[in-house]
Write a protein that holds these residues in place. Structure first.
Motif, PDB file in Angstrom:
ATOM      1  N   TRP A  30       0.835  -1.192   0.000  1.00 34.43           N
ATOM      2  CA  TRP A  30       0.000   0.000   0.000  1.00 34.43           C
ATOM      3  C   TRP A  30       0.872   1.244   0.000  1.00 34.43           C
ATOM      4  O   TRP A  30       2.023   1.214   0.396  1.00 34.43           O
ATOM      5  CB  TRP A  30      -0.988   0.001   1.164  1.00 34.43           C
ATOM      6  N   ARG A  31       0.292   2.337  -0.480  1.00 35.43           N
ATOM      7  CA  ARG A  31       0.993   3.608  -0.542  1.00 35.43           C
ATOM      8  C   ARG A  31       0.851   4.309   0.801  1.00 35.43           C
ATOM      9  O   ARG A  31      -0.249   4.407   1.348  1.00 35.43           O
ATOM     10  CB  ARG A  31       0.420   4.479  -1.654  1.00 35.43           C
ATOM     11  N   ILE A  32       1.978   4.812   1.321  1.00 37.88           N
ATOM     12  CA  ILE A  32       1.947   5.552   2.577  1.00 37.88           C
ATOM     13  C   ILE A  32       2.362   7.011   2.378  1.00 37.88           C
ATOM     14  O   ILE A  32       2.391   7.774   3.325  1.00 37.88           O
ATOM     15  CB  ILE A  32       2.821   4.867   3.654  1.00 37.88           C
ATOM     16  N   GLY A  33       2.663   7.369   1.150  1.00 32.75           N
ATOM     17  CA  GLY A  33       3.034   8.733   0.803  1.00 32.75           C
ATOM     18  C   GLY A  33       3.303   8.807  -0.683  1.00 32.75           C
ATOM     19  O   GLY A  33       3.222   7.807  -1.388  1.00 32.75           O
ATOM     20  N   ARG A  34       3.622   9.984  -1.162  1.00 30.46           N
ATOM     21  CA  ARG A  34       3.913  10.143  -2.595  1.00 30.46           C
ATOM     22  C   ARG A  34       5.156   9.322  -2.949  1.00 30.46           C
ATOM     23  O   ARG A  34       6.237   9.575  -2.429  1.00 30.46           O
ATOM     24  CB  ARG A  34       4.141  11.613  -2.920  1.00 30.46           C
ATOM     25  N   ASP A  35       4.968   8.333  -3.793  1.00 31.97           N
ATOM     26  CA  ASP A  35       6.037   7.432  -4.231  1.00 31.97           C
ATOM     27  C   ASP A  35       6.715   6.700  -3.073  1.00 31.97           C
ATOM     28  O   ASP A  35       7.876   6.321  -3.171  1.00 31.97           O
ATOM     29  CB  ASP A  35       7.087   8.185  -5.057  1.00 31.97           C
ATOM     30  N   ILE A  36       5.992   6.520  -1.973  1.00 36.45           N
ATOM     31  CA  ILE A  36       6.502   5.776  -0.823  1.00 36.45           C
ATOM     32  C   ILE A  36       5.498   4.666  -0.515  1.00 36.45           C
ATOM     33  O   ILE A  36       4.306   4.923  -0.417  1.00 36.45           O
ATOM     34  CB  ILE A  36       6.682   6.681   0.411  1.00 36.45           C
ATOM     35  N   HIS A  37       6.011   3.444  -0.366  1.00 37.35           N
ATOM     36  CA  HIS A  37       5.140   2.286  -0.201  1.00 37.35           C
ATOM     37  C   HIS A  37       5.530   1.450   1.004  1.00 37.35           C
ATOM     38  O   HIS A  37       6.660   1.489   1.468  1.00 37.35           O
ATOM     39  CB  HIS A  37       5.193   1.411  -1.460  1.00 37.35           C
ATOM     40  N   ALA A  38       4.580   0.678   1.479  1.00 37.91           N
ATOM     41  CA  ALA A  38       4.791  -0.286   2.550  1.00 37.91           C
ATOM     42  C   ALA A  38       4.473  -1.673   2.012  1.00 37.91           C
ATOM     43  O   ALA A  38       3.596  -1.832   1.158  1.00 37.91           O
ATOM     44  CB  ALA A  38       3.896   0.032   3.742  1.00 37.91           C
ATOM     45  N   VAL A  39       5.195  -2.657   2.501  1.00 38.09           N
ATOM     46  CA  VAL A  39       4.999  -4.047   2.095  1.00 38.09           C
ATOM     47  C   VAL A  39       4.950  -4.915   3.346  1.00 38.09           C
ATOM     48  O   VAL A  39       5.764  -4.754   4.257  1.00 38.09           O
ATOM     49  CB  VAL A  39       6.160  -4.541   1.199  1.00 38.09           C
ATOM     50  N   GLU A  40       4.002  -5.814   3.352  1.00 41.49           N
ATOM     51  CA  GLU A  40       3.922  -6.822   4.403  1.00 41.49           C
ATOM     52  C   GLU A  40       3.809  -8.177   3.723  1.00 41.49           C
ATOM     53  O   GLU A  40       2.915  -8.382   2.894  1.00 41.49           O
ATOM     54  CB  GLU A  40       2.706  -6.566   5.282  1.00 41.49           C
ATOM     55  N   ALA A  41       4.735  -9.079   4.029  1.00 39.78           N
ATOM     56  CA  ALA A  41       4.752 -10.390   3.384  1.00 39.78           C
ATOM     57  C   ALA A  41       4.933 -11.487   4.424  1.00 39.78           C
ATOM     58  O   ALA A  41       5.664 -11.315   5.397  1.00 39.78           O
ATOM     59  CB  ALA A  41       5.880 -10.469   2.362  1.00 39.78           C
ATOM     60  N   THR A  42       4.268 -12.604   4.177  1.00 40.54           N
ATOM     61  CA  THR A  42       4.456 -13.803   4.986  1.00 40.54           C
ATOM     62  C   THR A  42       4.992 -14.886   4.061  1.00 40.54           C
ATOM     63  O   THR A  42       4.395 -15.168   3.019  1.00 40.54           O
ATOM     64  CB  THR A  42       3.146 -14.255   5.640  1.00 40.54           C
ATOM     65  N   ILE A  43       6.104 -15.467   4.455  1.00 38.26           N
ATOM     66  CA  ILE A  43       6.775 -16.487   3.652  1.00 38.26           C
ATOM     67  C   ILE A  43       6.842 -17.783   4.443  1.00 38.26           C
ATOM     68  O   ILE A  43       7.167 -17.775   5.632  1.00 38.26           O
ATOM     69  CB  ILE A  43       8.195 -16.022   3.270  1.00 38.26           C
ATOM     70  N   VAL A  44       6.537 -18.887   3.777  1.00 36.48           N
ATOM     71  CA  VAL A  44       6.679 -20.221   4.352  1.00 36.48           C
ATOM     72  C   VAL A  44       7.766 -20.931   3.551  1.00 36.48           C
ATOM     73  O   VAL A  44       7.730 -20.938   2.319  1.00 36.48           O
ATOM     74  CB  VAL A  44       5.348 -20.999   4.292  1.00 36.48           C
ATOM     75  N   SER A  45       8.732 -21.510   4.257  1.00 34.85           N
ATOM     76  CA  SER A  45       9.883 -22.103   3.582  1.00 34.85           C
ATOM     77  C   SER A  45      10.302 -23.408   4.241  1.00 34.85           C
ATOM     78  O   SER A  45      10.183 -23.560   5.457  1.00 34.85           O
ATOM     79  CB  SER A  45      11.057 -21.117   3.619  1.00 34.85           C
ATOM     80  N   THR A  46      10.851 -24.299   3.443  1.00 30.15           N
ATOM     81  CA  THR A  46      11.432 -25.520   3.994  1.00 30.15           C
ATOM     82  C   THR A  46      12.834 -25.247   4.540  1.00 30.15           C
ATOM     83  O   THR A  46      13.375 -26.046   5.291  1.00 30.15           O
ATOM     84  CB  THR A  46      11.512 -26.623   2.922  1.00 30.15           C
ATOM     85  N   ASN A  47      13.416 -24.109   4.151  1.00 34.28           N
ATOM     86  CA  ASN A  47      14.727 -23.690   4.650  1.00 34.28           C
ATOM     87  C   ASN A  47      14.651 -22.189   4.953  1.00 34.28           C
ATOM     88  O   ASN A  47      15.224 -21.373   4.230  1.00 34.28           O
ATOM     89  CB  ASN A  47      15.811 -23.986   3.619  1.00 34.28           C
ATOM     90  N   PRO A  48      13.924 -21.815   6.009  1.00 37.11           N
ATOM     91  CA  PRO A  48      13.684 -20.401   6.268  1.00 37.11           C
ATOM     92  C   PRO A  48      14.960 -19.621   6.594  1.00 37.11           C
ATOM     93  O   PRO A  48      15.866 -20.149   7.243  1.00 37.11           O
ATOM     94  CB  PRO A  48      12.726 -20.408   7.451  1.00 37.11           C
ATOM     95  N   GLN A  49      14.979 -18.390   6.123  1.00 39.20           N
ATOM     96  CA  GLN A  49      16.073 -17.464   6.382  1.00 39.20           C
ATOM     97  C   GLN A  49      15.549 -16.328   7.262  1.00 39.20           C
ATOM     98  O   GLN A  49      14.345 -16.192   7.462  1.00 39.20           O
ATOM     99  CB  GLN A  49      16.613 -16.906   5.060  1.00 39.20           C
TER     100      GLN A  49
END
Length: 75
Positions: A30-49
């Motif tokens: 989502w956009r939080i300002g002019r040309d500024i964005h936020a990202v929220e991700a959930t990752i599931v991995s067999t070899n998590p980092q």
């Protein structure tokens, strides 16, 4: 699909994060300002980092000012 409200394509971000062993199960942009964005991700991995590993895979030119990545072991 492009998230036109934010100007950042979530499918492109998914492609940066997902691999044969890393699956993106939830992704919000989502956009939080002019040309500024936020990202929220959930990752599931067999070899998590650590979240910083996945954060480093995101393009720096997208104006991502807030990035939250949650990682879980598949199982």
């Amino acid at each position: 699909s492009r998230d036109w409200s934010s100007g950042v394509c979530s499918s492109d971000l998914n492609a940066c994060l997902a691999t044969d062993i890393d699956r993106v199960v939830d992704l919000h942009v989502w956009r939080i300002g002019r040309d500024i964005h936020a990202v929220e991700a959930t990752i599931v991995s067999t070899n998590p980092q650590v979240p910083a590993f996945y954060r480093a895979k995101l393009p720096v030119d997208l104006g991502l000012a807030h990035i939250h990545i949650e990682v879980h072991r598949a199982g």
